[in-house]
Scaffold this motif. Structure first.
Motif, PDB file in Angstrom:
ATOM      1  N   UNK A  97       0.786  -1.098  -0.168  1.00 13.15           N
ATOM      2  CA  UNK A  97       0.028   0.228  -0.016  1.00 13.15           C
ATOM      3  C   UNK A  97       0.827   1.153   0.038  1.00 13.15           C
ATOM      4  N   UNK A  98       1.992   1.378   0.630  1.00 12.67           N
ATOM      5  CA  UNK A  98       2.780   2.384   0.758  1.00 12.67           C
ATOM      6  C   UNK A  98       4.365   1.571   0.789  1.00 12.67           C
ATOM      7  N   UNK A  99       5.341   2.593   0.607  1.00 10.95           N
ATOM      8  CA  UNK A  99       6.741   2.294   0.805  1.00 10.95           C
ATOM      9  C   UNK A  99       6.927   1.712   2.155  1.00 10.95           C
ATOM     10  N   UNK A 100       7.741   0.543   2.249  1.00 10.21           N
ATOM     11  CA  UNK A 100       7.897  -0.100   3.563  1.00 10.21           C
ATOM     12  C   UNK A 100       9.000  -0.967   3.516  1.00 10.21           C
ATOM     13  N   UNK A 101       9.470  -1.419   4.568  1.00  7.92           N
ATOM     14  CA  UNK A 101      10.719  -2.522   4.676  1.00  7.92           C
ATOM     15  C   UNK A 101      10.303  -3.734   5.309  1.00  7.92           C
ATOM     16  N   UNK A 102      10.695  -4.748   4.383  1.00  2.16           N
ATOM     17  CA  UNK A 102      10.409  -6.188   5.166  1.00  2.16           C
ATOM     18  C   UNK A 102      11.828  -6.584   5.795  1.00  2.16           C
ATOM     19  N   UNK A 103      11.382  -7.439   6.849  1.00  2.00           N
ATOM     20  CA  UNK A 103      12.725  -7.314   7.888  1.00  2.00           C
ATOM     21  C   UNK A 103      12.875  -8.995   8.086  1.00  2.00           C
ATOM     22  N   UNK A 104      14.280  -9.129   8.562  1.00  2.93           N
ATOM     23  CA  UNK A 104      14.534 -10.381   8.930  1.00  2.93           C
ATOM     24  C   UNK A 104      14.226 -10.655  10.503  1.00  2.93           C
ATOM     25  N   UNK A 105      13.878  -9.507  11.180  1.00  2.00           N
ATOM     26  CA  UNK A 105      13.701  -9.775  12.528  1.00  2.00           C
ATOM     27  C   UNK A 105      12.671  -8.663  12.852  1.00  2.00           C
ATOM     28  N   UNK A 106      11.507  -9.198  13.337  1.00  2.00           N
ATOM     29  CA  UNK A 106      10.411  -8.430  13.333  1.00  2.00           C
ATOM     30  C   UNK A 106      10.663  -7.362  14.567  1.00  2.00           C
ATOM     31  N   UNK A 107      11.239  -7.856  15.628  1.00  2.00           N
ATOM     32  CA  UNK A 107      11.334  -7.139  16.815  1.00  2.00           C
ATOM     33  C   UNK A 107      12.356  -6.034  16.825  1.00  2.00           C
ATOM     34  N   UNK A 108      13.072  -5.704  15.578  1.00  2.00           N
ATOM     35  CA  UNK A 108      13.968  -4.527  15.511  1.00  2.00           C
ATOM     36  C   UNK A 108      13.471  -3.620  14.497  1.00  2.00           C
ATOM     37  N   UNK A 109      13.695  -2.319  14.847  1.00  2.00           N
ATOM     38  CA  UNK A 109      13.453  -1.602  13.850  1.00  2.00           C
ATOM     39  C   UNK A 109      14.345  -1.364  12.871  1.00  2.00           C
ATOM     40  N   UNK A 110      13.821  -1.141  11.675  1.00  2.00           N
ATOM     41  CA  UNK A 110      14.621  -1.280  10.434  1.00  2.00           C
ATOM     42  C   UNK A 110      15.748  -0.451  10.233  1.00  2.00           C
ATOM     43  N   UNK A 111      15.906   0.611  10.853  1.00  2.00           N
ATOM     44  CA  UNK A 111      17.205   1.369  11.147  1.00  2.00           C
ATOM     45  C   UNK A 111      18.197   0.631  11.878  1.00  2.00           C
ATOM     46  N   UNK A 112      17.902  -0.348  12.955  1.00  2.00           N
ATOM     47  CA  UNK A 112      18.961  -0.985  13.501  1.00  2.00           C
ATOM     48  C   UNK A 112      19.423  -2.468  12.672  1.00  2.00           C
ATOM     49  N   UNK A 113      18.690  -2.616  11.586  1.00  2.00           N
ATOM     50  CA  UNK A 113      19.065  -3.835  10.954  1.00  2.00           C
ATOM     51  C   UNK A 113      20.098  -3.580   9.794  1.00  2.00           C
ATOM     52  N   UNK A 114      21.018  -4.659   9.827  1.00  2.00           N
ATOM     53  CA  UNK A 114      22.100  -4.686   8.723  1.00  2.00           C
ATOM     54  C   UNK A 114      21.315  -4.547   7.387  1.00  2.00           C
ATOM     55  N   UNK A 115      22.178  -3.954   6.425  1.00  2.00           N
ATOM     56  CA  UNK A 115      21.525  -4.315   4.968  1.00  2.00           C
ATOM     57  C   UNK A 115      21.022  -5.169   4.454  1.00  2.00           C
ATOM     58  N   UNK A 116      21.775  -6.649   4.837  1.00  2.00           N
ATOM     59  CA  UNK A 116      21.291  -7.767   4.194  1.00  2.00           C
ATOM     60  C   UNK A 116      20.099  -8.388   5.022  1.00  2.00           C
ATOM     61  N   UNK A 117      19.635  -7.796   6.065  1.00  2.00           N
ATOM     62  CA  UNK A 117      18.500  -8.008   6.689  1.00  2.00           C
ATOM     63  C   UNK A 117      17.254  -7.421   6.658  1.00  2.00           C
ATOM     64  N   UNK A 118      17.455  -6.314   5.488  1.00  2.00           N
ATOM     65  CA  UNK A 118      16.083  -5.773   5.342  1.00  2.00           C
ATOM     66  C   UNK A 118      15.975  -5.569   3.758  1.00  2.00           C
ATOM     67  N   UNK A 119      14.597  -5.534   3.260  1.00  2.00           N
ATOM     68  CA  UNK A 119      14.107  -5.354   1.934  1.00  2.00           C
ATOM     69  C   UNK A 119      13.509  -4.140   1.584  1.00  2.00           C
ATOM     70  N   UNK A 120      13.850  -3.112   0.980  1.00  2.00           N
ATOM     71  CA  UNK A 120      12.959  -1.979   0.767  1.00  2.00           C
ATOM     72  C   UNK A 120      11.873  -2.182  -0.464  1.00  2.00           C
ATOM     73  N   UNK A 121      10.576  -2.189  -0.104  1.00  2.08           N
ATOM     74  CA  UNK A 121       9.679  -2.645  -0.914  1.00  2.08           C
ATOM     75  C   UNK A 121       8.929  -1.166  -1.404  1.00  2.08           C
ATOM     76  N   UNK A 122       8.835  -0.806  -2.737  1.00  2.00           N
ATOM     77  CA  UNK A 122       8.129   0.277  -3.006  1.00  2.00           C
ATOM     78  C   UNK A 122       6.645   0.275  -2.959  1.00  2.00           C
ATOM     79  N   UNK A 123       6.082   1.271  -3.028  1.00  2.00           N
ATOM     80  CA  UNK A 123       4.674   1.220  -2.965  1.00  2.00           C
ATOM     81  C   UNK A 123       3.973   0.943  -4.249  1.00  2.00           C
ATOM     82  N   UNK A 124       3.062  -0.121  -4.397  1.00  2.00           N
ATOM     83  CA  UNK A 124       2.548  -0.547  -5.546  1.00  2.00           C
ATOM     84  C   UNK A 124       3.233  -2.041  -6.234  1.00  2.00           C
ATOM     85  N   UNK A 125       4.329  -2.134  -5.365  1.00  2.00           N
ATOM     86  CA  UNK A 125       4.791  -3.548  -5.888  1.00  2.00           C
ATOM     87  C   UNK A 125       4.116  -4.708  -5.505  1.00  2.00           C
TER      88      UNK A 125
END
Length: 329
Positions: A97-125
Motif C-alpha cells: 500500500x505504501x513504501x515499507x521495509x520487509x525485515x528478517x527480525x520483526x523485533x528490530x526497527x529497520x534502522x537498526x538492521x544490517x543491509x542484508x537483513x532488510x528489503x525496501x519495498x516500494x509502493x505498488x509492488x
C-alpha cells in the motif's frame, strides 16, 4: 500452462554443468534453497547432453548470483528439483500500500538492521506468495511471516524467500493466475526512454529480454501513438533488473517483439453478447442506453467474428431505433 520448478533440497544452479560448483566463480552459480518455486519458460530434459543428470532450464525471472548480472538460463541438477505443471488457483499476491521495509527480525526497527537483513519495498509492488502466517500475535501484533515465490534481494547479501512484513502496509489478493502477461516473441530491449536507440542508453536504463520470457503485467498503456507509434508503456508485477542500477517496474516495450495475453476467467466469459443478452443489448440501444451491463472483454475483441457481429448489431440497432421513432410519430 505455466511450469514451476520446485527445489526439493538446497542445490546450486550452474553456468557450466561440467564443473563442480566449488570450482565456479560466484557469478556462474546460484544458490537455490529447498522449497523455492521458480516459474519456467523452457526446459531441455535431455540429460544425455548434460552429463546424464542435469537439465538446461530457462527461468521466467532471471536469477541473480552473489556477483555479476542476473541470468535466465542455468544448468540444474535434476535429482534436486521437482517439476510442477500449472499455477494453483488459490495463488496469492501481496501488494504494498505504501513504501515499507520487509525485515528478517520483526523485533528490530529497520534502522537498526544490517543491509542484508532488510528489503525496501516500494509502493505498488506486487509479490507472489508461497505461504503466509497471518497470526500477528506471534510477531508483535502487527507483522506477518511471508514466504515469497521469488526470493527478494536486499542491498547486500543473499536473496531470501522469507521475510517479516508490517501488515498495515500491505494488501493481499487471490486468483492472480488470471492476470495478464507479456510474452517475448524475439529477444528485445525494454527501455526507460522510447525515443532513444537502445545502444545509446546507459546500462541502468535498458533491460535485455530473451525470446520466450513470460512477464506478468500490472498495467499497460497500449496507445502506441503516444510513444512513437510502435511502443507500449508497461508496468510489470515483478520489477525487472537491468545489468546495472536498481530494478524498475515500468518500461517502454517495442510492440512487434512481444505478445500481450490476457487470460479470461470463467466469470468473464458471460460478458460477450450471447443469444440472451443480444436482445437486452438491442433494447438498450432503442432506449438510448448504449452500454451493455457488462463490458465486452479484451480477448473477445481480438476475434474478427465478434468485431463483425458487434458492428452489425450497432448498425442494426441504430436503424431499428430510427424506425421505431418513425412509427411512434
Amino acid at each position: 500452462m505455466a511450469i514451476i520448478l520446485r527445489v526439493t533440497t538446497n542445490t546450486t544452479f550452474k553456468q557450466d554443468w561440467q564443473q563442480q560448483s566449488s570450482n565456479l566463480a560466484p557469478q556462474d552459480k546460484y544458490a537455490a534453497t529447498a522449497g523455492q518455486q521458480l516459474r519456467v519458460t523452457s526446459i531441455d530434459r535431455n540429460t544425455q547432453k548434460y552429463g546424464g543428470d542435469n537439465w538446461l532450464v530457462t527461468f521466467e525471472q532471471p536469477l541473480k548470483p552473489n556477483q555479476g548480472t542476473a541470468k535466465s538460463t542455468w544448468y540444474v541438477y535434476a535429482p534436486h528439483v521437482q517439476e510442477l505443471s500449472g499455477v494453483p488457483s488459490n495463488s496469492i499476491t501481496l501488494r504494498t500500500r505504501t513504501s515499507t521495509t520487509f525485515k528478517q527480525d520483526w523485533q528490530q526497527q529497520s534502522s537498526n538492521l544490517a543491509l542484508q537483513d532488510k528489503y525496501f519495498a516500494q509502493v505498488g509492488q506486487q509479490f507472489r506468495v508461497s505461504s503466509i502466517d497471518r497470526n500477528a500475535s506471534r510477531y508483535g501484533g502487527d507483522h506477518w511471516k511471508v514466504t515469497f515465490v521469488q526470493p527478494l534481494q536486499p542491498n547486500q547479501g543473499q536473496a531470501k524467500s522469507t521475510w517479516y512484513v508490517y501488515a498495515p502496509d500491505v494488501q493481499l489478493f487471490s486468483n492472480v493466475s488470471t492476470s495478464p502477461f507479456l510474452r517475448v516473441r524475439t529477444s528485445t530491449t525494454f527501455k526507460q526512454d522510447w525515443q532513444q536507440q537502445s545502444s545509446n542508453l546507459a546500462l541502468q536504463d535498458k533491460y535485455a529480454a530473451t525470446a520466450g520470457q513470460q512477464l506478468r503485467v500490472s498495467s499497460i498503456d497500449r496507445n502506441a501513438s503516444r510513444y512513437g507509434g510502435d511502443h507500449w508503456k508497461v508496468t510489470f508485477v515483478q520489477p525487472l533488473q537491468p545489468n546495472q542500477g536498481q530494478a524498475k517496474s515500468t518500461w517502454y516495450v517495442y510492440v512487434p517483439d512481444v505478445i500481450y495475453e490476457s487470460p479470461v476467467s470463467q466469470s468473464d466469459r458471460g460478458t460477450v453478447p450471447n443469444q440472451i443478452n443480444i436482445i437486452q443489448y438491442l433494447r438498450q440501444q432503442i432506449q438510448g442506453n448504449t452500454s451493455i451491463n457488462k463490458p465486452v472483454t479484451e480477448m473477445s475483441l481480438l476475434s474478427p467474428s465478434w468485431i463483425y457481429l458487434i458492428c452489425f448489431l450497432c448498425t442494426s440497432a441504430v436503424r431499428f431505433k430510427k424506425f421505431w421513432k418513425s412509427q411512434e410519430k
